[in-house]
Write a protein that holds these residues in place. Structure first.
Motif, PDB file in Angstrom:
ATOM      1  N   ALA A   3       0.851  -1.186   0.000  1.00  0.00           N
ATOM      2  CA  ALA A   3       0.000   0.000   0.000  1.00  0.00           C
ATOM      3  C   ALA A   3       0.890   1.240   0.000  1.00  0.00           C
ATOM      4  N   ILE A   9      -1.581  13.041   8.443  1.00  0.00           N
ATOM      5  CA  ILE A   9      -2.190  13.886   9.477  1.00  0.00           C
ATOM      6  C   ILE A   9      -1.054  14.690  10.104  1.00  0.00           C
ATOM      7  N   GLY A  17       0.353  11.155  11.825  1.00  0.00           N
ATOM      8  CA  GLY A  17      -0.158   9.869  11.363  1.00  0.00           C
ATOM      9  C   GLY A  17      -0.195   9.806   9.858  1.00  0.00           C
ATOM     10  N   VAL A  18      -0.516   8.634   9.364  1.00  0.00           N
ATOM     11  CA  VAL A  18      -0.573   8.456   7.913  1.00  0.00           C
ATOM     12  C   VAL A  18      -1.585   7.357   7.579  1.00  0.00           C
ATOM     13  N   HIS A  19      -2.270   7.534   6.466  1.00  0.00           N
ATOM     14  CA  HIS A  19      -3.176   6.517   5.931  1.00  0.00           C
ATOM     15  C   HIS A  19      -2.590   5.982   4.632  1.00  0.00           C
ATOM     16  N   ARG A  20      -2.514   4.681   4.544  1.00  0.00           N
ATOM     17  CA  ARG A  20      -1.996   4.043   3.327  1.00  0.00           C
ATOM     18  C   ARG A  20      -3.136   3.387   2.571  1.00  0.00           C
ATOM     19  N   GLU A 254     -15.371   0.915   5.379  1.00  0.00           N
ATOM     20  CA  GLU A 254     -13.944   0.550   5.411  1.00  0.00           C
ATOM     21  C   GLU A 254     -13.147   1.324   4.362  1.00  0.00           C
ATOM     22  N   LYS A 271      -9.046   2.705  -2.060  1.00  0.00           N
ATOM     23  CA  LYS A 271      -9.257   1.914  -0.842  1.00  0.00           C
ATOM     24  C   LYS A 271      -8.150   2.274   0.149  1.00  0.00           C
ATOM     25  N   GLU A 273      -6.344   1.179   3.438  1.00  0.00           N
ATOM     26  CA  GLU A 273      -6.260  -0.163   4.022  1.00  0.00           C
ATOM     27  C   GLU A 273      -6.723  -0.226   5.472  1.00  0.00           C
ATOM     28  N   ASP A 274      -6.675   0.905   6.185  1.00  0.00           N
ATOM     29  CA  ASP A 274      -7.063   0.893   7.597  1.00  0.00           C
ATOM     30  C   ASP A 274      -8.528   1.221   7.816  1.00  0.00           C
ATOM     31  N   GLY A 275      -9.256   1.506   6.731  1.00  0.00           N
ATOM     32  CA  GLY A 275     -10.683   1.773   6.883  1.00  0.00           C
ATOM     33  C   GLY A 275     -11.017   3.192   7.329  1.00  0.00           C
ATOM     34  N   ARG A 278     -11.949   9.422   6.759  1.00  0.00           N
ATOM     35  CA  ARG A 278     -11.426  10.766   6.481  1.00  0.00           C
ATOM     36  C   ARG A 278     -10.401  10.715   5.352  1.00  0.00           C
TER      37      ARG A 278
ATOM     38  N   GLU B  16      -9.762  -7.863   4.939  1.00  0.00           N
ATOM     39  CA  GLU B  16     -10.352  -6.649   4.368  1.00  0.00           C
ATOM     40  C   GLU B  16      -9.504  -5.406   4.639  1.00  0.00           C
ATOM     41  N   GLY B  17      -8.722  -5.450   5.685  1.00  0.00           N
ATOM     42  CA  GLY B  17      -7.939  -4.263   6.020  1.00  0.00           C
ATOM     43  C   GLY B  17      -6.887  -4.580   7.056  1.00  0.00           C
ATOM     44  N   VAL B  18      -6.043  -3.597   7.316  1.00  0.00           N
ATOM     45  CA  VAL B  18      -4.975  -3.794   8.300  1.00  0.00           C
ATOM     46  C   VAL B  18      -4.622  -2.446   8.934  1.00  0.00           C
ATOM     47  N   HIS B  19      -4.289  -2.499  10.210  1.00  0.00           N
ATOM     48  CA  HIS B  19      -3.792  -1.322  10.927  1.00  0.00           C
ATOM     49  C   HIS B  19      -2.332  -1.558  11.282  1.00  0.00           C
ATOM     50  N   ARG B  20      -1.491  -0.583  10.948  1.00  0.00           N
ATOM     51  CA  ARG B  20      -0.068  -0.673  11.262  1.00  0.00           C
ATOM     52  C   ARG B  20       0.268   0.280  12.392  1.00  0.00           C
ATOM     53  N   LYS B 271       0.995   2.888  19.430  1.00  0.00           N
ATOM     54  CA  LYS B 271       0.492   3.944  18.543  1.00  0.00           C
ATOM     55  C   LYS B 271       0.145   3.306  17.198  1.00  0.00           C
ATOM     56  N   GLU B 273      -0.656   4.012  13.430  1.00  0.00           N
ATOM     57  CA  GLU B 273      -0.271   5.183  12.634  1.00  0.00           C
ATOM     58  C   GLU B 273      -1.444   5.859  11.941  1.00  0.00           C
ATOM     59  N   ASP B 274      -2.530   5.114  11.723  1.00  0.00           N
ATOM     60  CA  ASP B 274      -3.665   5.703  11.018  1.00  0.00           C
ATOM     61  C   ASP B 274      -4.708   6.305  11.951  1.00  0.00           C
ATOM     62  N   ARG B 278     -10.140   1.403  17.115  1.00  0.00           N
ATOM     63  CA  ARG B 278     -10.444  -0.019  17.295  1.00  0.00           C
ATOM     64  C   ARG B 278      -9.151  -0.832  17.353  1.00  0.00           C
TER      65      ARG B 278
END
Lengths: 328, 328
Positions: A3, A9, A17-20, A254, A271, A273-275, A278, B16-20, B271, B273-274, B278
């Motif tokens: 990703a 953020i 923070g970061v969204h991938r 998601e 998409k 990946e973390d759902g 925002r 479906e997704g992943v949190h890093r 922490k 990152e996104d 949850r």
């Protein structure tokens, strides 16, 4: 491919923070641009409601029931359960001699503040009409009525879901990679994000056959009634209004987001990946600006992407930023 | 080092997704275990309220004002603005001859459903007492009163914030990497996640000096009044109850979570990152089970980590899973 970092953020001059995620722009023949992994398998969730509504129109069920553009927009919607939405879905069901109890989407409190307050303060439970998917399910029931199929229309082996499975494979150009159950109990077919973008490109350049005409009607319905697709103040509604009804966009749970851009004959799929919604809202906004179909000076761009984050005392504390390389 | 995959979202047999994110377990001398990048710079947000409350106790302000464990718990809290919380903070302020207008945290609607409903249905605006940080700010005002400092206590150059800056540097073992403004307008000092875990290890093995005694009192206060630190049904409250008051835990905005484990003399920091809460709740739960201080059969583990996700018709649709290598 992993990703890609898409949305950051920031706070106090540091990246908090970061969204991938993954994003694909498709022209129907191939990928025009992509970020992250274009072969990533995703659940489209509610972003594919326009695909799930194809059998309703293609089969002639919509015409047989005399459905107008408002109902077609609702069949593609994740609405907020406002009085407007609830009333129109109720009338639609009544017109078929059906009621709320024929729905199979389940109940949840409406997202619309006024309707939520009405229920909360009146100590009323929500009905299935308030479910954000009730328009989609009313469309399902219209198909069921026309095809004289059984009432348990969300079962995977029900002819409606098999029809949706077939049309999904055809418009995405790939066999589903799997199937999950969505929040509203309908099957949701997994596939690559490229397949989803390819499908949206097909909606952006419909042929003159029955399917193409159905695609055009659904896109036109969403663009004509953006307030039925989501609600006042929500991303889908505000983005479609900002683009003057020339682009259809749709969010999915998601953090999925699609866009259909007839003027450019392009389909877009995002998409995160973390759902994180925002980030999917910010990413689709960035791509629409990137593609020249959304004015970067429009207030909705500030709201969803470039505007400052303020705290409870209206002090600016940070904001979203595009990650390096996204979109350019 | 990049962020590590910590928590996955599964549906229909597919990921479906992943949190890093990053996680560190620290024993005061060094890192015991880590995932992701232990040198990652983060904003601790509300997870560091127990650090921000140290000056209140160390200075003698808490004793001079006769504050008990309930007030100390509230000074470390992100409460839900329930009647319980609002009432205790109001009394605290009144005891100083102050009122809600002396707070500088701003107003937001309470997260507590009953209080939210009361305001919504009575058409009342929330007050600053409802702000989840109002207890922290009441603690700030107690310090201000004791030290005869000025009323604008959230300004970065106010002696209180400079005292918090100093104590933060001391307990984390590092100079702040930056400063941001938090949702409640207080400065929030950035630092490494290892520094945050090191600080929590210090709280887990307090010395017998003034600071150590202050640390003990704050940890004990949180463990004694978990319902004041968050609210019924929320992760912090339920996790502390599940561990019988032997471990203090605290969430922070943008998916930070800390734990203080006196029995093991360990501090933990997580922490995501996104910013997905949850995932920070699931990750801290996994680490507490991993460290043997939380029974994996306890219902809160099912609720926050291992339990199925169900949809609006109570059908199981998927769930969270630990990513490979986390925690083992």
């Amino acid at each position: 491919m992993p990703a890609a970092e898409l949305i950051e953020i920031w706070r106090g001059g540091l990246r908090e923070g970061v969204h991938r995620g993954h994003a694909v722009i498709h022209d129907g023949r191939g990928i025009v641009e992509a970020w992250g992994d274009p072969s990533a398998i995703i659940f489209p969730r509610s972003s594919c409601k326009i695909i799930q509504a194809l059998p309703l129109v293609e089969s002639g069920a919509a015409d047989a029931a005399g459905l107008g553009a408002e109902q077609l927009a609702l069949s593609c919607a994740s609405h907020s359960g406002a009085a407007l939405h609830v009333g129109k879905v109720r009338s639609w069901l009544e017109g078929m001699g059906l009621s709320e109890t024929d729905l199979r989407c389940g109940c949840h409190m409406p997202w619309n503040k006024d309707e939520n307050r009405l229920l909360t303060c009146g100590d009323h439970a929500p009905s299935q009409l308030h479910n954000n998917c009730s328009g989609k399910h009313a469309g399902f029931l219209s198909w069921v009525r026309h095809e004289k199929a059984g009432p348990e229309y969300v079962e995977l082996d029900h002819p409606l879901q098999q029809a949706i499975r077939s049309v999904t494979a055809e418009v995405t150009g790939e066999e589903p990679a799997g199937v999950g159950i969505d929040g509203c109990s309908a099957p949701n077919f997994a596939g690559s994000i490229t397949g989803l973008a390819r499908a949206m490109a097909a909606f952006a350049q419909p042929k003159e056959d029955t399917r193409g005409q159905a695609m055009s009607r659904l896109v036109q319905a969403m663009c004509t009634y953006p307030e039925l697709v989501a609600d006042e103040g929500r991303a889908c509604t505000e983005l479609m209004r900002a683009m003057g009804g020339r682009v259809a966009v749709k969010t999915g749970a998601e953090a999925v987001f699609i866009a259909i851009i007839p003027d450019r004959k392009l389909g877009v799929a995002v998409k995160i990946e973390d759902g994180g919604t925002r980030a999917s809202e910010a990413a689709i906004t960035a791509l629409l600006v990137h593609l020249g179909v959304l004015d970067k000076a429009h207030p909705v761009v500030g709201k969803l992407l470039t505007g400052p984050m303020v705290n409870w005392r209206s002090i600016e504390v940070g904001g979203l930023r595009l990650a390096s390389g996204f979109p350019v």
